[in-house]
Design a protein around this motif. Structure first.
Motif, short mmCIF file in Angstrom:
data_model
loop_
_atom_site.label_atom_id
_atom_site.label_comp_id
_atom_site.label_asym_id
_atom_site.label_seq_id
_atom_site.Cartn_x
_atom_site.Cartn_y
_atom_site.Cartn_z
N MET A 21 1.55 3.52 3.01
CA MET A 21 2.52 4.62 3.02
C MET A 21 3.59 4.38 4.10
O MET A 21 3.25 4.15 5.26
N PRO A 22 4.85 4.46 3.72
CA PRO A 22 5.90 4.24 4.72
C PRO A 22 6.12 5.46 5.64
O PRO A 22 6.74 5.33 6.69
N GLN A 23 5.63 6.62 5.26
CA GLN A 23 5.84 7.82 6.06
C GLN A 23 4.97 7.77 7.32
O GLN A 23 3.87 7.27 7.31
N ARG A 24 5.46 8.34 8.37
CA ARG A 24 4.75 8.40 9.65
C ARG A 24 3.51 9.28 9.56
O ARG A 24 2.56 9.11 10.32
N TRP A 141 -3.83 2.95 -8.91
CA TRP A 141 -3.48 3.42 -10.24
C TRP A 141 -2.67 4.72 -10.25
O TRP A 141 -2.29 5.19 -11.31
N ILE A 142 -2.39 5.32 -9.12
CA ILE A 142 -1.78 6.64 -9.08
C ILE A 142 -0.42 6.64 -8.39
O ILE A 142 0.56 7.15 -8.92
N PHE A 143 -0.35 6.07 -7.21
CA PHE A 143 0.82 6.22 -6.34
C PHE A 143 1.80 5.08 -6.53
O PHE A 143 1.42 3.91 -6.46
N ALA A 144 3.05 5.41 -6.73
CA ALA A 144 4.10 4.39 -6.81
C ALA A 144 4.31 3.79 -5.43
O ALA A 144 4.47 4.51 -4.44
N SER A 145 4.30 2.45 -5.37
CA SER A 145 4.40 1.78 -4.08
C SER A 145 5.84 1.42 -3.71
O SER A 145 6.11 1.09 -2.56
N GLY A 146 6.72 1.42 -4.70
CA GLY A 146 8.08 0.98 -4.44
C GLY A 146 8.26 -0.50 -4.76
O GLY A 146 9.35 -1.04 -4.60
N TYR A 147 7.21 -1.17 -5.20
CA TYR A 147 7.25 -2.57 -5.57
C TYR A 147 6.90 -2.70 -7.05
O TYR A 147 6.13 -1.92 -7.59
N ASP A 148 7.46 -3.71 -7.70
CA ASP A 148 7.21 -3.89 -9.13
C ASP A 148 5.86 -4.54 -9.40
O ASP A 148 5.22 -4.24 -10.40
#
Length: 168
Positions: A21-24, A141-148
């Motif tokens: 996760m990129p969020q702090r 399987w759930i969270f979009a990572s921002g990578y293809d």
């Protein structure tokens, strides 16, 4: 009965599974949980009248914490928020080192912790490999990572996954 090694293992798994996760917020939750566990253990030791053990690795990390604190107190830092975040990061690291020493005081406790860590890590790795081929670009399987593609479980980098496997 919940032992310190079980709580530490859950804490380490929490950190591993949320590191993508990129969020702090994710790191702050792990740091807060680390401080809570370390504070609880310190209170328990104080209640029992035992001293807190200081090792060389712990002393080295605490020296980094002192350097961060000195930068804040003497106003030597350019970005105070980043230095405060660094202080929390290194304090959490020191807490984890100390908790690891507390959890693995005996040879049998150390073996039990390492076996449990290996089992949990193996399950995480197997789930990550299955997820790599069944849900590209998503974490668990759930969270979009921002990578293809190339996301292996909670690891958005194959190099980080390889390091985790090597560590295990």
């Amino acid at each position: 009965m919940l032992k310190i090694r079980h709580a530490l293992l859950v804490l380490l798994l929490l950190g591993t599974t949320t590191m993508w996760m990129p969020q702090r917020l994710a790191l702050s939750v792990v740091e807060s949980a680390t401080f809570l566990l370390a504070g609880t253990r310190m209170a328990w030791l104080a209640w029992r009248g035992r001293l807190i053990a200081l090792s060389w690795p712990l002393a080295a990390i605490l020296a980094l914490c002192l350097w961060c604190a000195a930068q804040l107190l003497c106003r030597w830092t350019v970005v105070r928020a980043e230095t405060r975040a660094g202080l929390c990061y290194w304090l959490a690291g020191a807490s984890l080192v100390w908790l690891g020493g507390e959890a693995c005081q005996s040879r049998s406790a150390q073996r039990a912790f390492l076996k449990n860590a290996l089992a949990a890590g193996a399950v995480l790795c197997l789930a990550g490999i299955v997820q790599l081929f069944t849900s590209p670009g998503k974490v668990f399987w759930i969270f979009a990572s921002g990578y293809d593609s190339g996301v292996i479980g909670p690891f958005v980098s194959a190099n980080n996954f390889a390091c985790f496997v090597e560590l295990l």
